[in-house]
Motif scaffolding. Structure first.
Motif, PDB file in Angstrom:
ATOM      1  N   LEU A  60       0.827  -1.194   0.000  1.00 37.36           N
ATOM      2  CA  LEU A  60       0.000   0.000   0.000  1.00 37.36           C
ATOM      3  C   LEU A  60       0.864   1.247   0.000  1.00 37.36           C
ATOM      4  O   LEU A  60       1.937   1.264   0.607  1.00 37.36           O
ATOM      5  CB  LEU A  60      -0.896   0.025   1.246  1.00 37.36           C
ATOM      6  CG  LEU A  60      -1.924  -1.088   1.398  1.00 37.36           C
ATOM      7  CD1 LEU A  60      -2.650  -0.925   2.732  1.00 37.36           C
ATOM      8  CD2 LEU A  60      -2.909  -1.081   0.255  1.00 37.36           C
ATOM      9  N   THR A  61       0.388   2.284  -0.655  1.00 38.39           N
ATOM     10  CA  THR A  61       1.055   3.579  -0.541  1.00 38.39           C
ATOM     11  C   THR A  61       0.706   4.156   0.830  1.00 38.39           C
ATOM     12  O   THR A  61      -0.176   3.645   1.529  1.00 38.39           O
ATOM     13  CB  THR A  61       0.574   4.552  -1.627  1.00 38.39           C
ATOM     14  OG1 THR A  61      -0.818   4.824  -1.413  1.00 38.39           O
ATOM     15  CG2 THR A  61       0.792   3.999  -3.024  1.00 38.39           C
ATOM     16  N   ALA A  62       1.362   5.226   1.209  1.00 43.90           N
ATOM     17  CA  ALA A  62       1.067   5.862   2.496  1.00 43.90           C
ATOM     18  C   ALA A  62      -0.390   6.314   2.555  1.00 43.90           C
ATOM     19  O   ALA A  62      -1.063   6.136   3.568  1.00 43.90           O
ATOM     20  CB  ALA A  62       2.005   7.042   2.721  1.00 43.90           C
ATOM     21  N   GLU A  63      -0.887   6.856   1.438  1.00 46.81           N
ATOM     22  CA  GLU A  63      -2.278   7.314   1.401  1.00 46.81           C
ATOM     23  C   GLU A  63      -3.246   6.142   1.519  1.00 46.81           C
ATOM     24  O   GLU A  63      -4.251   6.229   2.220  1.00 46.81           O
ATOM     25  CB  GLU A  63      -2.554   8.085   0.098  1.00 46.81           C
ATOM     26  CG  GLU A  63      -1.807   9.399  -0.019  1.00 46.81           C
ATOM     27  CD  GLU A  63      -0.368   9.204  -0.493  1.00 46.81           C
ATOM     28  OE1 GLU A  63      -0.033   8.147  -1.054  1.00 46.81           O
ATOM     29  OE2 GLU A  63       0.442  10.126  -0.285  1.00 46.81           O
ATOM     30  N   GLU A  64      -2.949   5.044   0.834  1.00 47.09           N
ATOM     31  CA  GLU A  64      -3.809   3.862   0.910  1.00 47.09           C
ATOM     32  C   GLU A  64      -3.811   3.282   2.326  1.00 47.09           C
ATOM     33  O   GLU A  64      -4.850   2.862   2.824  1.00 47.09           O
ATOM     34  CB  GLU A  64      -3.348   2.802  -0.088  1.00 47.09           C
ATOM     35  CG  GLU A  64      -3.576   3.193  -1.539  1.00 47.09           C
ATOM     36  CD  GLU A  64      -2.881   2.257  -2.518  1.00 47.09           C
ATOM     37  OE1 GLU A  64      -3.384   2.148  -3.658  1.00 47.09           O
ATOM     38  OE2 GLU A  64      -1.846   1.653  -2.154  1.00 47.09           O
ATOM     39  N   ALA A  65      -2.658   3.293   2.966  1.00 46.24           N
ATOM     40  CA  ALA A  65      -2.585   2.796   4.342  1.00 46.24           C
ATOM     41  C   ALA A  65      -3.392   3.685   5.280  1.00 46.24           C
ATOM     42  O   ALA A  65      -4.094   3.180   6.169  1.00 46.24           O
ATOM     43  CB  ALA A  65      -1.131   2.725   4.789  1.00 46.24           C
ATOM     44  N   ASP A  66      -3.331   4.996   5.068  1.00 48.43           N
ATOM     45  CA  ASP A  66      -4.127   5.916   5.893  1.00 48.43           C
ATOM     46  C   ASP A  66      -5.611   5.681   5.708  1.00 48.43           C
ATOM     47  O   ASP A  66      -6.377   5.672   6.682  1.00 48.43           O
ATOM     48  CB  ASP A  66      -3.790   7.373   5.556  1.00 48.43           C
ATOM     49  CG  ASP A  66      -2.418   7.791   6.058  1.00 48.43           C
ATOM     50  OD1 ASP A  66      -1.874   7.099   6.964  1.00 48.43           O
ATOM     51  OD2 ASP A  66      -1.889   8.803   5.552  1.00 48.43           O
ATOM     52  N   ARG A  72     -10.970   1.047   9.052  1.00 44.35           N
ATOM     53  CA  ARG A  72     -10.991   0.073  10.141  1.00 44.35           C
ATOM     54  C   ARG A  72     -11.376   0.713  11.472  1.00 44.35           C
ATOM     55  O   ARG A  72     -11.885   0.051  12.359  1.00 44.35           O
ATOM     56  CB  ARG A  72      -9.653  -0.630  10.257  1.00 44.35           C
ATOM     57  CG  ARG A  72      -9.396  -1.571   9.100  1.00 44.35           C
ATOM     58  CD  ARG A  72      -8.021  -2.205   9.188  1.00 44.35           C
ATOM     59  NE  ARG A  72      -7.791  -3.048   8.047  1.00 44.35           N
ATOM     60  CZ  ARG A  72      -7.469  -4.338   8.133  1.00 44.35           C
ATOM     61  NH1 ARG A  72      -7.344  -4.890   9.303  1.00 44.35           N
ATOM     62  NH2 ARG A  72      -7.281  -5.037   7.044  1.00 44.35           N
ATOM     63  N   ARG A  73     -11.112   1.997  11.594  1.00 50.20           N
ATOM     64  CA  ARG A  73     -11.449   2.709  12.822  1.00 50.20           C
ATOM     65  C   ARG A  73     -12.842   3.324  12.746  1.00 50.20           C
ATOM     66  O   ARG A  73     -13.248   4.066  13.644  1.00 50.20           O
ATOM     67  CB  ARG A  73     -10.414   3.801  13.086  1.00 50.20           C
ATOM     68  CG  ARG A  73      -9.058   3.243  13.414  1.00 50.20           C
ATOM     69  CD  ARG A  73      -8.031   4.322  13.604  1.00 50.20           C
ATOM     70  NE  ARG A  73      -6.736   3.736  13.917  1.00 50.20           N
ATOM     71  CZ  ARG A  73      -5.586   4.359  13.781  1.00 50.20           C
ATOM     72  NH1 ARG A  73      -5.556   5.609  13.354  1.00 50.20           N
ATOM     73  NH2 ARG A  73      -4.456   3.747  14.085  1.00 50.20           N
TER      74      ARG A  73
END
Length: 75
Positions: A60-66, A72-73
């Motif tokens: 994942l890119t950083a944006e996708e991970a965010d 999930r939250r």
């Protein structure tokens, strides 16, 4: 630049300037060294990451991970 030219420049420096050059070289050398955690957790995470890469999955890119974390939250 030849070794001779470099040596000439080095010899023209005073001791304080030489110390600064050596400190800069040390900084460059440290930056080239891989930064690896020596903890078991760091080692395990690197192994998991490599397994994912080896399986052909894309990371994942950083944006996708965010986005994934936000989803999930509940956000």
């Amino acid at each position: 630049m030849t070794t001779e030219q470099l040596l000439d420049k080095w010899q023209a420096l005073d001791s304080d300037e030489r110390e600064k050059v050596l400190a800069f070289i040390d900084t460059l050398h440290r930056q080239k060294q891989p930064r690896k955690s020596t903890s078991n957790l760091g080692k395990n995470l690197r192994e998991i990451r490599q397994e994912i890469i080896d399986s052909g999955m894309t990371l994942l890119t950083a944006e996708e991970a965010d986005r994934e974390k936000a989803e999930r939250r509940g956000g």
